[in-house]
Design a protein around this motif. Structure first.
Motif, PDB file in Angstrom:
ATOM      1  N   GLU A   6       1.017  -1.437   0.420  1.00 49.46           N
ATOM      2  CA  GLU A   6       0.251  -0.052   0.375  1.00 49.46           C
ATOM      3  C   GLU A   6       0.496   1.238   0.621  1.00 49.46           C
ATOM      4  OE1 GLU A   6      -3.372   2.074   3.031  1.00 49.46           O
ATOM      5  OE2 GLU A   6      -3.051  -0.110   2.902  1.00 49.46           O
ATOM      6  N   LEU A   7       1.805   1.019   1.067  1.00 47.72           N
ATOM      7  CA  LEU A   7       2.800   2.253   0.646  1.00 47.72           C
ATOM      8  C   LEU A   7       3.829   2.380  -0.255  1.00 47.72           C
ATOM      9  CD1 LEU A   7       4.309   4.038   2.808  1.00 47.72           C
ATOM     10  CD2 LEU A   7       5.933   2.195   3.421  1.00 47.72           C
ATOM     11  N   LYS A   8       3.972   1.283  -0.903  1.00 50.82           N
ATOM     12  CA  LYS A   8       4.616   1.899  -2.515  1.00 50.82           C
ATOM     13  C   LYS A   8       4.303   2.139  -3.473  1.00 50.82           C
ATOM     14  CE  LYS A   8       5.859  -2.444  -2.865  1.00 50.82           C
ATOM     15  NZ  LYS A   8       7.010  -3.777  -3.394  1.00 50.82           N
ATOM     16  N   ASP A   9       2.494   1.733  -3.874  1.00 51.72           N
ATOM     17  CA  ASP A   9       1.363   2.067  -4.308  1.00 51.72           C
ATOM     18  C   ASP A   9       0.935   3.110  -4.101  1.00 51.72           C
ATOM     19  OD1 ASP A   9       1.597  -0.072  -5.559  1.00 51.72           O
ATOM     20  OD2 ASP A   9      -0.693  -0.760  -3.918  1.00 51.72           O
ATOM     21  N   LEU A  10       1.301   4.129  -3.009  1.00 53.67           N
ATOM     22  CA  LEU A  10       1.212   4.886  -2.722  1.00 53.67           C
ATOM     23  C   LEU A  10       1.997   6.140  -3.290  1.00 53.67           C
ATOM     24  CD1 LEU A  10      -0.747   7.653  -2.193  1.00 53.67           C
ATOM     25  CD2 LEU A  10       0.204   7.695   0.756  1.00 53.67           C
ATOM     26  N   VAL A  11       3.301   5.610  -2.879  1.00 50.98           N
ATOM     27  CA  VAL A  11       4.439   6.198  -3.675  1.00 50.98           C
ATOM     28  C   VAL A  11       4.184   6.674  -5.330  1.00 50.98           C
ATOM     29  CG1 VAL A  11       6.744   6.529  -3.438  1.00 50.98           C
ATOM     30  CG2 VAL A  11       5.848   6.375  -1.568  1.00 50.98           C
ATOM     31  N   MET A  12       4.091   5.305  -5.303  1.00 49.65           N
ATOM     32  CA  MET A  12       3.895   5.444  -7.123  1.00 49.65           C
ATOM     33  C   MET A  12       3.541   5.646  -8.134  1.00 49.65           C
ATOM     34  SD  MET A  12       7.391   3.777  -8.039  1.00 49.65           S
ATOM     35  CE  MET A  12       6.993   3.432  -9.264  1.00 49.65           C
ATOM     36  N   SER A  13       1.996   6.002  -6.589  1.00 51.68           N
ATOM     37  CA  SER A  13       0.872   6.768  -7.545  1.00 51.68           C
ATOM     38  C   SER A  13       1.079   8.711  -7.447  1.00 51.68           C
ATOM     39  CB  SER A  13      -0.335   6.383  -7.292  1.00 51.68           C
ATOM     40  OG  SER A  13      -0.351   7.378  -5.656  1.00 51.68           O
ATOM     41  N   LEU A  14       1.903   8.829  -6.553  1.00 58.80           N
ATOM     42  CA  LEU A  14       2.405  10.651  -6.951  1.00 58.80           C
ATOM     43  C   LEU A  14       3.195  10.632  -7.975  1.00 58.80           C
ATOM     44  CD1 LEU A  14       2.821  11.206  -3.178  1.00 58.80           C
ATOM     45  CD2 LEU A  14       0.527  12.040  -4.977  1.00 58.80           C
ATOM     46  N   GLU A  15       4.287   9.679  -8.805  1.00 56.37           N
ATOM     47  CA  GLU A  15       5.434  10.388  -9.621  1.00 56.37           C
ATOM     48  C   GLU A  15       5.077  11.144 -10.932  1.00 56.37           C
ATOM     49  OE1 GLU A  15       9.001   7.165 -12.225  1.00 56.37           O
ATOM     50  OE2 GLU A  15       6.828   6.815 -11.502  1.00 56.37           O
ATOM     51  N   ASN A  26       3.272  22.998 -13.292  1.00 58.08           N
ATOM     52  CA  ASN A  26       2.303  22.802 -13.002  1.00 58.08           C
ATOM     53  C   ASN A  26       1.217  22.837 -11.573  1.00 58.08           C
ATOM     54  OD1 ASN A  26      -0.736  21.250 -12.394  1.00 58.08           O
ATOM     55  ND2 ASN A  26      -0.008  20.423 -14.491  1.00 58.08           N
ATOM     56  N   GLN A  27       0.794  24.040 -10.851  1.00 56.57           N
ATOM     57  CA  GLN A  27       1.090  24.086  -9.286  1.00 56.57           C
ATOM     58  C   GLN A  27      -0.554  23.397  -9.167  1.00 56.57           C
ATOM     59  OE1 GLN A  27       2.371  26.711  -7.692  1.00 56.57           O
ATOM     60  NE2 GLN A  27       3.479  26.992  -9.677  1.00 56.57           N
ATOM     61  N   ALA A  28      -1.580  22.256 -10.001  1.00 52.07           N
ATOM     62  CA  ALA A  28      -2.411  21.599  -9.661  1.00 52.07           C
ATOM     63  C   ALA A  28      -1.940  20.794  -9.120  1.00 52.07           C
ATOM     64  CB  ALA A  28      -3.304  21.742 -10.661  1.00 52.07           C
ATOM     65  N   ALA A  29      -0.488  19.724 -10.110  1.00 53.50           N
ATOM     66  CA  ALA A  29      -0.225  19.171  -9.700  1.00 53.50           C
ATOM     67  C   ALA A  29       0.842  18.665  -8.091  1.00 53.50           C
ATOM     68  CB  ALA A  29       1.405  18.415 -10.492  1.00 53.50           C
ATOM     69  N   GLY A  30       1.227  20.374  -7.740  1.00 46.88           N
ATOM     70  CA  GLY A  30       1.649  20.615  -6.448  1.00 46.88           C
ATOM     71  C   GLY A  30       0.604  20.896  -5.537  1.00 46.88           C
ATOM     72  N   THR A  31      -0.279  20.596  -6.074  1.00 47.35           N
ATOM     73  CA  THR A  31      -1.500  20.382  -5.007  1.00 47.35           C
ATOM     74  C   THR A  31      -1.414  19.079  -4.133  1.00 47.35           C
ATOM     75  OG1 THR A  31      -2.626  22.912  -5.107  1.00 47.35           O
ATOM     76  CG2 THR A  31      -4.011  21.216  -4.519  1.00 47.35           C
ATOM     77  N   ARG A  32      -1.457  18.470  -5.860  1.00 47.65           N
ATOM     78  CA  ARG A  32      -1.591  17.079  -5.496  1.00 47.65           C
ATOM     79  C   ARG A  32      -0.727  16.124  -5.113  1.00 47.65           C
ATOM     80  NH1 ARG A  32      -4.036  17.297 -10.711  1.00 47.65           N
ATOM     81  NH2 ARG A  32      -1.619  16.610 -11.790  1.00 47.65           N
ATOM     82  N   VAL A  33       0.729  16.961  -5.077  1.00 42.44           N
ATOM     83  CA  VAL A  33       1.702  15.892  -4.115  1.00 42.44           C
ATOM     84  C   VAL A  33       1.577  16.476  -2.696  1.00 42.44           C
ATOM     85  CG1 VAL A  33       4.328  16.565  -3.405  1.00 42.44           C
ATOM     86  CG2 VAL A  33       3.300  16.491  -6.548  1.00 42.44           C
ATOM     87  N   ARG A  34       1.254  17.464  -2.871  1.00 42.31           N
ATOM     88  CA  ARG A  34       1.146  18.139  -0.931  1.00 42.31           C
ATOM     89  C   ARG A  34      -0.060  17.069  -0.297  1.00 42.31           C
ATOM     90  NH1 ARG A  34      -0.834  23.082  -0.433  1.00 42.31           N
ATOM     91  NH2 ARG A  34      -1.519  23.341  -1.814  1.00 42.31           N
ATOM     92  N   LYS A  35      -0.759  16.345  -0.891  1.00 39.26           N
ATOM     93  CA  LYS A  35      -1.710  16.438  -0.110  1.00 39.26           C
ATOM     94  C   LYS A  35      -1.827  14.748  -0.235  1.00 39.26           C
ATOM     95  CE  LYS A  35      -6.318  14.101  -1.109  1.00 39.26           C
ATOM     96  NZ  LYS A  35      -6.212  12.607  -0.800  1.00 39.26           N
ATOM     97  N   GLY A  36      -1.269  14.089  -1.194  1.00 37.66           N
ATOM     98  CA  GLY A  36      -0.710  12.661  -1.495  1.00 37.66           C
ATOM     99  C   GLY A  36       0.933  12.695   0.095  1.00 37.66           C
ATOM    100  N   MET A  37       1.758  13.324  -0.524  1.00 44.16           N
ATOM    101  CA  MET A  37       2.381  13.522   0.662  1.00 44.16           C
ATOM    102  C   MET A  37       1.808  13.582   2.428  1.00 44.16           C
ATOM    103  SD  MET A  37       5.138  12.828  -1.130  1.00 44.16           S
ATOM    104  CE  MET A  37       6.389  13.082   0.998  1.00 44.16           C
TER     105      MET A  37
END
Length: 60
Positions: A6-15, A26-37
């Motif tokens: 589950e941890l690996k999948d989450l990290v890979m989904s953020l790539e 891309n600022q929207a991608a930055g928002t998704r990165v922050r949420k994912g982190m």
């Protein structure tokens, strides 16, 4: 080991979002990165607590 997967999948989904944010600014991608982190932080803490609890159960 499913928690590790589950941890690996989450990290890979953020790539893709990491690439979009850092390479294309891309600022929207930055928002998704922050949420994912944040999700990663919560998941890591849950796993840490689970490991600690299992360790403590064996000591009793």
């Amino acid at each position: 080991m499913s928690r590790f997967s589950e941890l690996k999948d989450l990290v890979m989904s953020l790539e893709g979002d990491f690439e979009k944010f850092y390479d294309k600014q891309n600022q929207a991608a930055g928002t998704r990165v922050r949420k994912g982190m944040q999700d990663l932080k919560v998941l890591a803490q849950d796993i840490r607590s689970e490991v600690q609890n299992k360790k403590n159960e064996k000591e009793d």
